[in-house]
Design an enzyme around this catalytic site. Structure first.
Site, PDB file in Angstrom:
ATOM      1  N   CYS A  87       0.649  -0.913   0.182  1.00  0.00           N
ATOM      2  CA  CYS A  87      -0.084  -0.349   0.752  1.00  0.00           C
ATOM      3  C   CYS A  87       0.512   0.996   0.096  1.00  0.00           C
ATOM      4  O   CYS A  87       1.128   1.700   1.329  1.00  0.00           O
ATOM      5  CB  CYS A  87      -0.868   0.151   1.764  1.00  0.00           C
ATOM      6  SG  CYS A  87      -2.160  -1.144   1.514  1.00  0.00           S
ATOM      7  N   ALA A  89       1.472   4.631  -1.776  1.00  0.00           N
ATOM      8  CA  ALA A  89       1.290   5.971  -1.650  1.00  0.00           C
ATOM      9  C   ALA A  89       1.324   7.057  -0.574  1.00  0.00           C
ATOM     10  O   ALA A  89       0.760   6.162   0.656  1.00  0.00           O
ATOM     11  CB  ALA A  89       0.615   6.267  -2.892  1.00  0.00           C
ATOM     12  N   PRO A  90       2.102   7.661  -0.556  1.00  0.00           N
ATOM     13  CA  PRO A  90       2.840   8.214  -1.633  1.00  0.00           C
ATOM     14  C   PRO A  90       5.004   8.709  -1.780  1.00  0.00           C
ATOM     15  O   PRO A  90       4.937   8.676  -2.513  1.00  0.00           O
ATOM     16  CB  PRO A  90       2.978   9.651  -1.037  1.00  0.00           C
ATOM     17  CG  PRO A  90       2.562   9.588   0.504  1.00  0.00           C
ATOM     18  CD  PRO A  90       2.245   8.857   0.651  1.00  0.00           C
ATOM     19  N   GLY A  91       4.942   7.300  -1.197  1.00  0.00           N
ATOM     20  CA  GLY A  91       5.876   6.215  -1.131  1.00  0.00           C
ATOM     21  C   GLY A  91       7.200   6.933  -0.189  1.00  0.00           C
ATOM     22  O   GLY A  91       8.289   6.441  -0.930  1.00  0.00           O
ATOM     23  N   ASN A  92       7.231   7.102   0.719  1.00  0.00           N
ATOM     24  CA  ASN A  92       8.438   7.605   1.150  1.00  0.00           C
ATOM     25  C   ASN A  92       9.095   6.452   1.732  1.00  0.00           C
ATOM     26  O   ASN A  92       9.674   5.988   2.267  1.00  0.00           O
ATOM     27  CB  ASN A  92       7.407   8.513   2.373  1.00  0.00           C
ATOM     28  CG  ASN A  92       7.133   9.577   2.324  1.00  0.00           C
ATOM     29  OD1 ASN A  92       7.920  10.428   1.281  1.00  0.00           O
ATOM     30  ND2 ASN A  92       5.544   9.656   2.572  1.00  0.00           N
ATOM     31  N   GLU A 111      -0.518   0.811  -5.617  1.00  0.00           N
ATOM     32  CA  GLU A 111      -0.923   1.407  -4.911  1.00  0.00           C
ATOM     33  C   GLU A 111      -3.445   1.272  -5.808  1.00  0.00           C
ATOM     34  O   GLU A 111      -2.348   1.393  -6.852  1.00  0.00           O
ATOM     35  CB  GLU A 111      -0.906   3.042  -5.130  1.00  0.00           C
ATOM     36  CG  GLU A 111      -1.436   3.318  -4.370  1.00  0.00           C
ATOM     37  CD  GLU A 111      -2.291   4.224  -3.576  1.00  0.00           C
ATOM     38  OE1 GLU A 111      -1.307   3.893  -1.893  1.00  0.00           O
ATOM     39  OE2 GLU A 111      -3.481   4.152  -3.423  1.00  0.00           O
ATOM     40  N   ASP A 158       1.527  -1.220   4.626  1.00  0.00           N
ATOM     41  CA  ASP A 158       1.432  -0.435   5.118  1.00  0.00           C
ATOM     42  C   ASP A 158      -0.249   0.450   5.226  1.00  0.00           C
ATOM     43  O   ASP A 158      -0.002   1.457   4.291  1.00  0.00           O
ATOM     44  CB  ASP A 158       2.994   0.574   5.398  1.00  0.00           C
ATOM     45  CG  ASP A 158       2.240   2.011   5.835  1.00  0.00           C
ATOM     46  OD1 ASP A 158       1.789   2.115   7.008  1.00  0.00           O
ATOM     47  OD2 ASP A 158       2.799   3.112   5.811  1.00  0.00           O
ATOM     48  N   CYS A 220      -0.486   4.464  11.471  1.00  0.00           N
ATOM     49  CA  CYS A 220       0.074   5.573  12.033  1.00  0.00           C
ATOM     50  C   CYS A 220      -0.775   5.339  13.077  1.00  0.00           C
ATOM     51  O   CYS A 220      -1.735   6.945  13.010  1.00  0.00           O
ATOM     52  CB  CYS A 220       0.388   6.623  11.031  1.00  0.00           C
ATOM     53  SG  CYS A 220      -0.718   7.064   9.990  1.00  0.00           S
TER      54      CYS A 220
END
Ligand code: SAM
Length: 294
Positions: A87, A89-92, A111, A158, A220
């Protein structure tokens, strides 16, 4: 009379993108103006004094904190491995995985949301990584028996979560798709139940890839329903497939809520003390753990 609370100033954390530069050269540049230390847990993470304003510094392109960088570091994929970021995005975390793998091997970044996939592609381009393939679609629809995924050795999951571990101010800025209402949620609303059901499904799916040796599940969120409860619900499946919970960053004191036997392996960070409320579970396939010891 008002009671004054003393808030201990927090250091600034910076992750070096080792695909573009070296940690040594960044230390050389930054140490001309600041005191710079290396973090003792996350590789290529630097610790600067509290209040150091790095936002406008020419070296900085990403404002993520230490806790979010602990996720890819907990997975710790080896250079050359095939890895799925389920999962993405945003790809950090995708680009952090690429850096940890020295750009060797391959990463499939999946994504579901088309708009967010554009941001993911932008993050990947900007990172300088050239071993990331983006797949726009539902991770749950990836066939675990498809030969193209037969050699996947690590998965980072994530998934969408309530975001309750991140301050509303930062959430608004970083993740516009999150709802601010979630911040007041005690973890029992219909939305949390729905998220938790998806998280269980996604984690069970990730565990079912035939060659996976290491799997990180992270959120998170501070809610038990999205964290310990999700992990404990998949334990029978995980165990039948040869996985056990491992302890990411054993030196970290804050572990999972003690709601099941084994929760001491889980890792939590605190929204107040650690700036972000993150949760990390690391599954390792037993045979793989034994191989690593040989
Ligand atoms: N790991 C990312 C990072 O560090 O930049 C953040 C991931 S965010 C918490 C969760 C992402 O999962 C969202 O972009 C969401 O659109 C995506 N997503 C939700 N359901 C999905 C699914 N079934 N398959 C693939 N992606 C999904």
């Amino acid at each position: 009379l008002s009671e004054k609370t003393t808030v201990k100033p927090k250091p600034r954390f910076v992750r070096v993108n080792t695909l573009k530069t070296t940690t040594g050269s960044v230390i050389e540049v930054l140490s001309k103006m600041h005191k710079v230390d290396k973090d003792d847990m996350v590789p290529d993470m630097l610790v600067l004094p509290p209040g150091t304003d790095m936002h406008k510094h020419p070296l900085v392109t990403d404002g993520k904190g230490k806790a979010s960088c602990m996720v890819a570091a907990a997975l710790s994929p080896k250079p050359g491995w095939k890895v799925i970021d389920a999962c993405a995005a945003p790809g950090n975390k995708t680009v952090h995985l690429a850096a940890l793998m020295n750009g060797e091997g391959s990463i499939i970044a999946c994504e579901l949301n088309k708009e967010r996939a554009k941001t993911l592609q932008h993050t990947v381009r900007r990172s300088g990584a050239n071993n990331i393939e983006t797949v726009i679609g539902d991770f749950l629809n990836i066939d675990t028996n498809d030969p193209s995924y037969a050699e996947v050795r690590a998965i980072l999951l994530d998934p969408s979560c309530s975001g309750s571990g991140i301050s509303t101010e930062r959430l608004d800025h970083l993740l516009p798709s999150y709802s601010i209402d979630d911040q007041d949620d005690a973890g029992s609303s219909a939305r949390i139940r729905k998220l938790s059901a998806f998280q269980r499904k996604a984690l069970s799916h990730a565990l079912s890839f035939p060659s996976v040796e290491r799997l990180v599940y992270s959120t998170c969120s501070i809610h038990q329903a999205e964290n310990e409860d999700v992990v404990s619900s998949v334990l029978p499946l995980a165990s039948s497939l040869g996985f056990e919970l491992a302890t990411p960053f054993p030196q970290w004191m804050r572990r999972g809520l003690p709601v099941f036997d084994g929760a001491q392996h889980l890792l939590r960070t605190d929204p107040e003390d650690d700036l972000e409320g993150f949760f990390i579970a690391l599954f390792v396939r037993k045979a793989a753990a034994a191989d690593a010891l040989e």
